[in-house]
Structure formats: C-alpha cells, structure tokens
Design an enzyme around this catalytic site. Structure first.
Site, PDB file in Angstrom:
ATOM      1  N   LYS A  93      63.132  -4.094  98.433  1.00 43.77           N
ATOM      2  CA  LYS A  93      62.560  -3.279  99.442  1.00 43.77           C
ATOM      3  C   LYS A  93      60.873  -3.146  99.774  1.00 43.77           C
ATOM      4  CE  LYS A  93      61.365   1.060  99.734  1.00 43.77           C
ATOM      5  NZ  LYS A  93      60.066   0.623 101.125  1.00 43.77           N
ATOM      6  N   GLU A 145      55.226  -0.695  87.249  1.00 40.73           N
ATOM      7  CA  GLU A 145      53.836  -0.958  87.098  1.00 40.73           C
ATOM      8  C   GLU A 145      53.161  -0.013  88.021  1.00 40.73           C
ATOM      9  OE1 GLU A 145      50.609  -1.576  88.233  1.00 40.73           O
ATOM     10  OE2 GLU A 145      50.658  -3.667  88.611  1.00 40.73           O
ATOM     11  N   CYS A 179      45.374  -2.361  91.866  1.00 45.69           N
ATOM     12  CA  CYS A 179      45.992  -1.596  90.706  1.00 45.69           C
ATOM     13  C   CYS A 179      44.748  -1.549  89.642  1.00 45.69           C
ATOM     14  CB  CYS A 179      47.158  -1.698  90.417  1.00 45.69           C
ATOM     15  SG  CYS A 179      47.754  -3.320  90.088  1.00 45.69           S
ATOM     16  N   GLU A 228      43.625   8.387  90.102  1.00 48.35           N
ATOM     17  CA  GLU A 228      43.284   7.164  90.666  1.00 48.35           C
ATOM     18  C   GLU A 228      43.133   7.159  92.101  1.00 48.35           C
ATOM     19  OE1 GLU A 228      45.652   2.634  90.907  1.00 48.35           O
ATOM     20  OE2 GLU A 228      46.914   4.559  90.839  1.00 48.35           O
TER      21      GLU A 228
END
Length: 494
Positions: free
Chosen positions: A178, A253, A287, A387
């Site tokens: 997905k 992750e 990331c 983040e």
C-alpha cells in the site's frame, strides 16, 4: 473518466477497480494540477489481495523457484526501469512535486537496489552445523517468511518500495503493498513491470487508499507474516501494537532527528555546502535529513551567518522549472504542520533567521515552504526535539568533544548523523559514540545498497538494504538429520 473504468488495484494478477467503485484524484503539490484518478480500495479489497498473496505463496509458484532465477528476475526489473526511466521519473515528480532532476536521481538508486538484491539472491543458502556426531547432518536453512504487508511513504515512493519489494522477491515471498495515498503512480508502474516480466499471479498485489481503511489489515490480518512500514513514529507505534495481536514480524523505519556536528577545524566550505544539502535536499523531506545542525562555538557565528545567507537565496519551484533548486511539500496539511512546528520553535525561544513563510505570489498554487534556519536553539525546544519533516534547520552550539556527543545523542531518535573534522582521531571517536544507525564522516546523505540502513531507539526496528535487509524477509529453520537411525533405548522395550 467514470469510476468503473478506474482499475488501478492489482490483485491476483489483474488490474481491477475498487469493490465500491470509489476513486481518488491525485494532484501535483507544486501547482495543484491533476495528475490522475486512481481507485480507492476498501478493507475487503485489501483482504482479497492478502488472500491472493497467501494462495500464491502456499502454491510455491514463486517460493519454489531457484534463488538464482529469482535474482535474474530482479536484474530484469532493474533493466526495465532503466529503459523506462523517463516515464518513472516524470511520474514520481508529478506525484511528489519534487524537481525532475531529483526524481531522476531516485531512479538510479532504485535500479541499484534491485540490482543489489538480484546479485545476492542465491548467495545465502544456509550453513552446516557441527553436531559432534558423524552420523548427523545438521543444517540451518533460510526460507521465505511468507506473505509481506508493505506500507510506504510519500517522500520517496518508489525508492522505499524498492527497498522492500526487491528483498521480498529475492527470498521467495508474496506481498501486498500500500503506497501513500497521495503518491501511488510509480508503485503501480513497478508492479506493471513485474507483471509484464512474468511474475506469477498473486505474488505481487497493490492496494491504494488511506491507512485506516486499506492499510490496517496489513498489520492485523493473520495471513500476513511480516509488516514492513516506513513512515512516522505515531503510525509506527500503532502498527507495532496491532501486529502484536497475531505475533507477526515487524520492520519499522520511523524517521529521525539527525545531528550534523561541525567542528571548528572542518573544511569550512565543504561543511557549509553539505549543511545546506543535509537540511534542504528534497525540501528537507528526507528521514535522514541533517536538520539538527550542531556547530562548535568558535566558528558558529560565521558559519551560521553564511548558512542563512545562502539558504535565503535558494529558489523554489516545480518539477520542470529549470531555475528551481528545491520543491514543495506534499500537501496543504503537511505545510500547516511545518508552519506550526516553526512557530512553536520560535515561541520557545529560537530565533528565526530566514524563511518561515510560504514563498511569494508565484508559489501560491503549490504547497511551498521557504528554506528556514532557526538559531539560538536549546535541547528542549520543540523544533529540536520533534521531527519537523520539512526544510527547517535548527542550530545548537558546543565547545568540547564530549559536549558535542552528548548533544547529538540527546534525542529519542537514532537514524543518522554526521561529524565534520580534519582530525581523524576526533571523527573516529565521535562516529563510534554517536547512537545512530548511519554515520557520515565529512559527508552527508550518500548510502550504499550493500550497507544496512536503519536506526537506534525510536527510529525503528530492523534493517533495510545490505545482507540484513534481505534476512528480514526470511525465517531460519534447523534441519537435524540422523543418517543412521537407531533405537534410543530411553524407555524399556516391553
């Protein structure tokens, strides 16, 4: 285009529409132009895809292929991407809004990933174990884990998909993927490539739509053996919690808050140039972006002043704007999150040096956010702790080596980081003490498909790429064979 003609789910070897005929229109984040219309799957569609993947795996139609043959297939996939590179790069640029040159660079990395796993697919047959008995043959073999659920992000749609698809196919698994609902087209393209190359029906399946409806079964369904997710921490936690109920394997992750540590004796120009690259490449939507700049106090003022000057001159634009040096964010919602993130950082005491805005009138049709620098930051500032996932660099300073290490490790994340110094003693010590999964020394951002990628702490579980990245998609089995069977004599024979 009528809903019944939108057949963009790939289930059991066929392109089909959503069971309820629902669709979603995809728009380019750079200018709001329509990119395409795709099917919006239901939970039932995902369950059908899982059933197809399970049936294909149990049949052995792919799992029983020789590993070398599976490797050759991946090499053929890489060659097909090379042949259709322009098509893939354009689709990626339109979905994400990133500059075409960046999307083209992504294609090279994707090709490398498929080639890497294609080349090593047959290199790990297992090992013999010394049983201490010449009549015993004891083997440890690595078998495919089964059916893999894959959930991929919108910032590097096909790159992150390739890191999962390639090792899964190399090791004989079936999968359901997905992609992020805003960026589906290159995932559809890669499955089309595999289908045309003869991948058996049911081995690869694609479902499109939102995570709550379409993605949820990939972490809860009993017929999924491994769920591999790349994305945000909050969603990752939910996936791990959901997966625990069926005790399935999880690979996560989850991003990072990555320190870029600059010592005073570093090559000033190289460190400065790479600090811009670390924080603003792909609009900071990486990331491993080095958005947490940590500079030695004796050069901090000079370094940051020049960083601010250069950041203010970065040109924003769309995929096909030759003058553009960085692109937009992916959506209005994400731009609002970055805006709020910066505002909270300033409210907590950071000083806004440049950026902090959506650009000029020429950017009003897209989701742009200007490259931003916040200095005078402290370790408890939300802009340092969280983040931000945007083109925002925060600046902290240090005086000693120990202080630099302490600041760089003062985070709940641990994905990547860098250290800059001309003293190899310093770089060796600091790189060993940083608690992050990838450390660059006098560089930022390059990676190798041969080297493992993943993080410490809340940056995730497991590894992608390298040997370990393939082993994530296997289970180990011990086969103990007695070549001279005999009566054990443990119980009386009566």
């Amino acid at each position: 285009m009528s809903a019944e003609n939108v057949e963009t789910l790939f289930i059991n070897g066929q392109w089909v529409a959503a069971s309820n005929q629902a669709t979603r229109t995809i728009y380019c984040p750079a200018d709001g132009s329509e990119v395409g219309v795709v099917s919006e799957a239901t939970t039932e569609d995902t369950e059908r895809a899982i059933a197809a993947a399970r049936a294909a795996f149990e049949s052995g139609v792919w799992a029983d292929k020789p590993a070398a043959e599976r490797g050759d297939f991946l090499l053929a996939v890489a060659a097909s991407i090379r042949e259709r590179k322009d098509e893939f790069a354009r689709a990626e640029a339109l979905d994400t809004g990133k500059r075409l040159v960046e999307a083209e660079g992504d294609m090279e990395d994707i090709i490398s990933a498929f080639r890497h796993f294609g080349k090593i697919a047959d290199h790990y047959p297992g090992r013999l174990v010394d049983a201490g008995d010449p009549t015993v043959v004891s083997r440890v073999v690595h078998e495919p884990i089964g059916v893999v659920g894959m959930i991929t992000p919108w910032n590097f749609p096909l790159l992150q998909a390739s890191w999962k698809i390639a090792p899964a196919i190399a090791t004989g698994n079936s999968f359901v993927i997905k992609p992020a609902e805003l960026t589906p087209h290159t995932t559809m393209l890669i499955v089309d490539v595999m289908d045309k190359l003869g991948l058996p029906a049911g081995v690869a399946n694609v479902v499109l739509g939102d995570g709550g409806t379409v993605g949820a079964p990939l972490s809860t369904h009993k017929d999924i053996d491994l769920v591999s997710f790349t994305g945000g921490l909050i969603t990752g936690r939910k996936i791990a919690e959901s997966a625990a109920h069926t005790v399935k394997d999880v690979a996560l992750e989850l991003g990072g808050k990555n320190p870029n540590v600059i010592f005073a004796d570093a090559d000033f120009e190289a460190a400065l140039d790479n600090a811009l690259n670390a924080g603003f490449l792909d609009s900071g939507l990486v990331c491993s972006a080095g958005t947490r700049l940590i500079v030695q106090d004796t050069i901090a003022e000079q370094f940051v002043d020049e960083l601010v000057r250069r950041a203010a001159n970065i040109v924003m634009g769309g995929p096909f704007d030759d003058k553009a040096e960085t692109g937009p964010l992916v959506s209005a919602e994400h731009r609002d999150k970055v805006t709020d993130y910066v505002n909270r950082g300033v409210e907590a005491g950071a000083r806004l040096r440049t950026g902090g805005n959506w650009g000029g009138p020429e950017h009003e049709n897209g989701y742009f956010y200007a490259p931003t620098v916040l200095d005078q930051c402290t370790s408890d500032n939300p802009a340092v702790v969280e983040e931000g996932f945007g083109p925002v660099i925060t600046v902290e300073t240090f005086s000693t080596e120990d202080e630099a290490i302490a600041i760089a490790n003062d985070t709940d994340y641990g994905l990547a980081g860098a250290v800059w110094s001309s003293d190899t003693g310093v770089t060796n010590r600091v790189s060993r003490k940083l608690r992050h999964g990838t450390i660059w020394v006098n560089d930022y951002h390059p990676y190798l498909p041969q080297a493992e990628w993943g993080g410490f702490k809340q940056s995730g579980i497991g590894r992608e790429l390298g040997i370990t990245g393939m082993e994530e998609y296997t289970v180990s089995k011990h086969i103990y064979e007695n070549t001279e069977p005999a009566v054990s004599g443990w119980f009386p024979q009566k």
